[in-house]
Design an enzyme around this catalytic site. Structure first.
Site, PDB file in Angstrom:
ATOM      1  N   GLY A 122       0.824  -1.209   0.000  1.00 53.82           N
ATOM      2  CA  GLY A 122       0.000   0.000   0.000  1.00 53.82           C
ATOM      3  C   GLY A 122       0.854   1.253   0.000  1.00 53.82           C
ATOM      4  NE  ARG A 132       9.552  -4.962  25.038  1.00 56.52           N
ATOM      5  CZ  ARG A 132       8.971  -4.853  26.235  1.00 56.52           C
ATOM      6  NH1 ARG A 132       7.670  -4.672  26.321  1.00 56.52           N
ATOM      7  NH2 ARG A 132       9.687  -4.903  27.333  1.00 56.52           N
ATOM      8  CG  LEU A 153       6.293  -4.991  18.918  1.00 54.70           C
ATOM      9  CD1 LEU A 153       4.915  -4.621  18.382  1.00 54.70           C
ATOM     10  CD2 LEU A 153       6.245  -5.138  20.437  1.00 54.70           C
ATOM     11  CG  ASN A 154       9.051 -10.948  14.561  1.00 56.65           C
ATOM     12  OD1 ASN A 154      10.216 -11.084  14.181  1.00 56.65           O
ATOM     13  ND2 ASN A 154       8.132 -11.873  14.347  1.00 56.65           N
ATOM     14  N   PRO A 155      12.107  -9.060  15.624  1.00 54.16           N
ATOM     15  CG  PRO A 155      13.905 -10.244  16.502  1.00 54.16           C
ATOM     16  CD  PRO A 155      12.469  -9.913  16.749  1.00 54.16           C
ATOM     17  CD  GLN A 176       7.327  -3.065   7.433  1.00 53.13           C
ATOM     18  OE1 GLN A 176       6.939  -1.919   7.245  1.00 53.13           O
ATOM     19  NE2 GLN A 176       7.012  -4.050   6.624  1.00 53.13           N
ATOM     20  CE  LYS A 205      10.265   5.547  20.503  1.00 56.57           C
ATOM     21  NZ  LYS A 205      10.929   6.728  21.103  1.00 56.57           N
ATOM     22  N   GLY A 206       6.901   3.141  16.147  1.00 58.12           N
ATOM     23  CA  GLY A 206       6.873   2.791  14.727  1.00 58.12           C
ATOM     24  C   GLY A 206       8.265   2.550  14.185  1.00 58.12           C
ATOM     25  CD  GLU A 250       5.099   6.059   7.561  1.00 58.60           C
ATOM     26  OE1 GLU A 250       4.193   5.856   6.753  1.00 58.60           O
ATOM     27  OE2 GLU A 250       5.074   7.002   8.369  1.00 58.60           O
TER      28      GLU A 250
END
Lengths: 211, 733
Positions: free
Chosen positions: B241, B616, B618-620, B626, B689-690, B693
């Site tokens: 997206g 943190r 959450l999943n490396p 990403q 956090k994010g 991006e």
């Protein structure tokens, strides 16, 4: 994981959603919902093998191999990313060679043997390349993934068959499986999520296992 | 659950499942072609019809007439629905341009008709027979030409100021005043927008490709003038997206209108060339940056101004956003000006604002470091700030940009960078290294979820959250497994269905943190229900582990709590004022090494490293993906991506994947990513956090700075194609 419920939900919901319709207030239309059957073009019969199974279809001559697979055989693992031969998401194997299924008409494949992503492996019985993609996270959204996987399987066979690429330095020596060769030969398969680095690792691992 | 105090110790901190490198739970479906995307839903009991879109051939003007006679007579045609036939449709809240044109044409390829036929081939052929008579009007298509007409935007961009920029800049001993440009860019995700619509009486079901289920549902109901409760949206798998699927698009509207006319389900996919001109894009910018500093490297004055364009009613590209927060400096100002352009709608693409803003700012910082004679890594460190520079009493929740820069410099071998531009040559290659900070704000959006426990001990999570490749299925499963003390294969996750609780959706890098926080909230409620059902006094002291619930000596199986009936809990995370009292942002450092061919000016990326500090992880595995994906998109932004404007006719000329050049395998080397080990308890109970991006912000500038270091040629107009380098390259002997 437990099934995310995509497939089982779909059938039930689609059954609920019957074709009965109503006209929404305030929305007039020029349209008439009656199919024009005049001068319908004659189809052509074609027969080919898909994932080991003999399939016979009567198709509009304009139907691409991609739409024959997706819309007529409902093998939707092969994706339509551009329909222009520019992205590689529709890559399938025809007689063992990789082909952009959007750039070839289905009627040209009478008697051919076609392998799609569904034919390589299943969720509980993954092909080594599929397993390597999961292990190395060689995908994100998953839309280019079937094409990447089909392409990479055929690509390794091309190297094995000594077919040179743009980056092959010595045309007289046996072709080698190097990251540069893999990247060059896979460049027809675009991944906008940008999983390339991981995809190359997945392919390299499978190539190593084979060698 | 209202989150208005920093998180303390909670079950997520166990990190038995969360934080672990768990492979994507949807991996086997995606790699075998079994994941079902929008256009692929199939019920053998239905006869689907195919819709093919007709787009405007002019950029601005009016439709005099549409003649559908020939199209209507074409073989297989069931219906032709035109925009003047359906009358005025209301525009959804989130769209700037209308999705189904009407008499007035707002942009090239705006949808004006949909042809419905028995087959795709028949619909496509008949669509070419629709004859349209236009009255063309002159439009504005050139940002540079329209720049002086740009005004202060009504929404989405106010000027900012602190101290006295003009005075401080005037007296600064070292100064920079430069203009940078970024082009229009296309999301170019692999799955084009696609929808299947089916009516059942007055109820509409749409299988589509959406990042934000509830936004689509709301805006589709508005557009069609029907009750939102009668609209059901499904989007469990989304083929990418990057912002292009945030807001309702034409495919869903056309499919719904076409299905109503055809009296059966209709499938509509936008053809690839429509993605560039029918949908949204990242708008081009012109950015002026001024920096003044003391000789010791401290910034005393910083100004960032940006000009962009959009259709009337649209907003600016908020490219100055990061400059308000990234570096210290007492005297500062930012401003955005918006010109009216009649190009397709400009809107959010991955890291809107920061992505193009950092492309400019981080070149400017590199230039300023050079003028000062300082190392670009050290110059950034000297100007770090732990507080919002405009409001020094407002701290960052957690900020470790300095460690990202230092760790990255060490891992990348920054000390080997040639101090002299053009100082390193390997054969035909001029080799250089570049650095840029990464920065993107952490956004907080409410998110709901429902959790079920059955007698087998299976936990099912339902939320309208989407997985656009981000890994939502996996991190949500991890969250529920951690909270309820079960292995991940005992968790089922169901996403992308408007019958489920409304989630944050996927956008603005808020989806991962916020949707899992929503699942956390629902799981807390389920833990309470389990405690009550099993006769424990209170849920707080309970241990949920290995499929059991324990308090002291007493232990019972979790499944037992659902032995009579399925246990269901639902909740939603809502965020209090912590985002106001604390600035929440994510940080990183990008390092890039390039080779530039001394003869042709061709740039090749040789090495890339990102070091990220985003709370943190959450999943490396999925977080790293990403980041490498964003780094890849940054390579495109640096070297090749540009929507080319036909300034006469007003459209993006290179509207396909052959001419709009996104990176391919051969363009991208092995990529390294490192995460700082940290948590941010002010962000959410997940302390995450994010990340999605952040990975993009700064990449292109790091590449641009590397090209400068390799060649001594400073290019300030993206993308950095070889024609912009070739004149400055050394003479060949």
């Amino acid at each position: 994981m437990q099934t995310p419920g995509a497939l089982d939900i779909s059938r039930r919901d689609l059954l609920v959603a019957s074709a009965a319709t109503v006209t929404v207030a305030g929305a007039g239309s020029l349209a008439h919902a009656k199919t024009n059957t005049s001068a319908a073009p004659a189809g052509t019969k074609v027969s080919f093998t898909v994932n080991g199974e003999r399939r016979e279809l009567e198709l509009d001559n304009r139907t691409t191999l991609l739409d024959a697979l997706r819309e007529h055989l409902h093998l939707t693992g092969t994706k339509k990313g551009c329909d222009h031969g520019q992205c590689g998401a529709c890559t399938v194997l025809v007689d063992g060679r990789r082909v952009n299924a959007c750039l070839t008409l289905a009627v040209m494949h009478d008697g051919d043997e076609i392998t799609t992503i569904e034919g390589l492996g299943q969720p509980d019985n993954l092909h080594p390349m599929q397993a390597a993609f999961v292990k190395h996270d060689g995908f994100q959204c998953g839309f280019c993934t079937p094409g990447q996987i089909c392409s990479s399987v055929a690509m390794l066979d091309e190297i094995k068959a000594n077919i040179p690429s743009h980056v092959t330095a010595d045309l007289t020596a046996p072709s080698e499986i190097t990251p540069a060769e893999i990247r060059e030969r896979m460049s027809g398969n675009i991944c906008r999520c940008g999983a390339y680095s991981n995809i190359v690792e997945a392919i390299t691992e499978v190539a190593g296992r084979k060698a | 659950m209202r989150f208005d105090k920093p998180a303390t110790t909670n079950p997520i901190d166990q990190l038995k499942v969360v934080g672990q490198p768990i492979h994507r739970v949807d991996g086997p479906l995606k790699t075998t072609g079994r994941a079902v995307y929008a256009y692929e839903w199939h019920d053998p009991n239905n006869r689907y019809a195919y819709g093919y879109v007709v787009g405007s051939a002019i950029a601005k003007g009016r439709i005099k007439s549409i003649d559908v006679t020939a199209a209507r007579r074409a073989p297989g045609v069931i219906a032709v629905v035109t925009s003047d036939g359906v009358g005025e449709l209301k525009k959804g809240k989130y769209n700037t341009a209308k999705l189904f044109g009407g008499r007035e044409i707002q942009h090239y390829h705006q949808a004006i008709a949909v042809v419905v036929a028995e087959t795709f081939e028949e619909a496509r052929a008949a669509a070419a027979l629709v004859k349209v008579d236009y009255i063309e009007e002159k439009g504005a298509f050139d940002l540079a030409a329209a720049k002086d007409t740009a005004v202060k935007p009504e929404e989405g961009g106010s000027d900012s100021a602190a101290g006295d920029f003009d005075a401080a800049f005037e007296t600064a001993p070292v100064k920079l005043d430069q203009v940078y440009t970024t082009p229009d860019q296309s999301h170019a995700m692999m799955e084009p927008h696609a929808s299947i619509a089916a009516w059942n009486g007055e109820e509409l079901t749409v299988w589509t490709s959406s990042q934000m289920i509830d936004w689509w549902r709301t805006d589709l109901a508005t557009t069609l003038g029907i009750d939102k409760a009668k609209v059901h949206v499904m989007s469990p798998f989304v083929g990418g997206g990057f912002g292009a699927k945030l807001f309702l698009r034409a495919d869903a509207v056309l499919a719904a209108l076409a299905a109503r006319e055809a009296k059966r389900p209709v499938k509509v996919a936008l053809p690839r060339p429509f993605l560039m001109n029918n949908t949204t894009h990242r708008p081009a910018t012109i950015q002026r940056i001024r920096i003044g500093a003391e000789r010791d490297g401290r910034i005393t004055a910083i100004a960032h101004e940006s000009w962009s364009g959009d259709l009337p009613g649209g907003g600016p590209e908020v490219a100055v956003q990061q400059t308000r927060l990234l570096y210290a400096g007492e005297n500062r100002m930012t401003a955005m000006r918006l010109a009216t352009l009649d190009l397709p709608e400009g809107n959010a693409m991955r890291a809107p604002g920061e992505a193009p803003g950092m492309m400019a700012l981080e070149i400017a910082i590199d230039e300023m470091a050079e003028r000062l004679g300082h190392d670009p890594v050290e110059f950034r460190i000297v100007n770090d700030t732990q507080v919002d520079p405009e409001n020094p009493e407002r701290p960052f929740s957690h900020r470790n940009l300095v460690a990202c820069l230092r760790t990255g410099a060490e891992r990348f071998g920054w000390q080997d960078r040639s101090k002299q531009p053009g100082g390193r040559r390997e054969g035909n290659w001029l080799v250089g290294m570049g650095v840029a900070s990464a920065f993107r704000n952490n956004l907080l959006v409410p998110s709901g979820a429902r959790v079920r426990l059955d007698r087998e001990g299976i936990v099912t999570v339902e939320t309208d959250m989407t997985d656009i490749g981000t890994g939502s299925y996996t991190i949500i499963a991890q969250t529920a497994a951690e909270m309820l003390g079960v292995p991940i294969d005992k968790v089922a996750v169901r996403l992308g269905d408007s019958r489920f609780p409304v989630s944050s959706g996927s956008g603005g890098q808020f989806g991962g943190n916020c949707s899992t926080a929503g699942v956390y909230a629902a799981c807390i409620k389920l833990r309470e229900a389990v405690a009550q059902r099993l006769g424990f006094n209170n849920a707080e002291g309970l241990v949920f582990a290995r499929g059991e619930v324990r308090a002291g000596e007493r232990s019972m199986s979790l499944a037992q709590a659902a032995s009579d009936e399925v246990l269901v809990a639902e909740d939603r995370i809502e965020f209090g004022k912590l985002a106001e009292t604390h600035q929440q942002s994510t940080f990183g450092a990008h390092f890039v090494e390039v080779g530039v061919d001394v003869a042709t000016g061709e740039t090749r990326i040789r090495r890339m490293l990102a070091v990220c500090a985003a709370g943190r992880i959450l999943n490396p595995i999925t977080a790293r993906s990403q980041v490498i994906g964003a780094m890849t998109m940054g390579v495109g932004a640096a070297l090749s991506e540009e929507l080319v404007v036909d300034k006469e006719r007003g459209f993006f000329v290179n509207h396909d994947l052959a001419a709009y050049e996104v990176p391919v395998h051969a363009d991208v080397p092995h990529q390294e990513v490192a995460f700082l080990d940290e948590t941010d308890p002010i962000s959410s109970p997940m302390k995450a956090k994010g990340i999605a991006e952040l990975g993009l912000c700064g990449v292109a500038a790091a590449a641009a700075n590397a090209i400068y270091n390799a060649t001594g040629i400073r290019v300030r107009d993206y993308p950095i194609t070889l024609d912009k380098l070739i004149k400055g390259l050394p003479e060949l002997s």
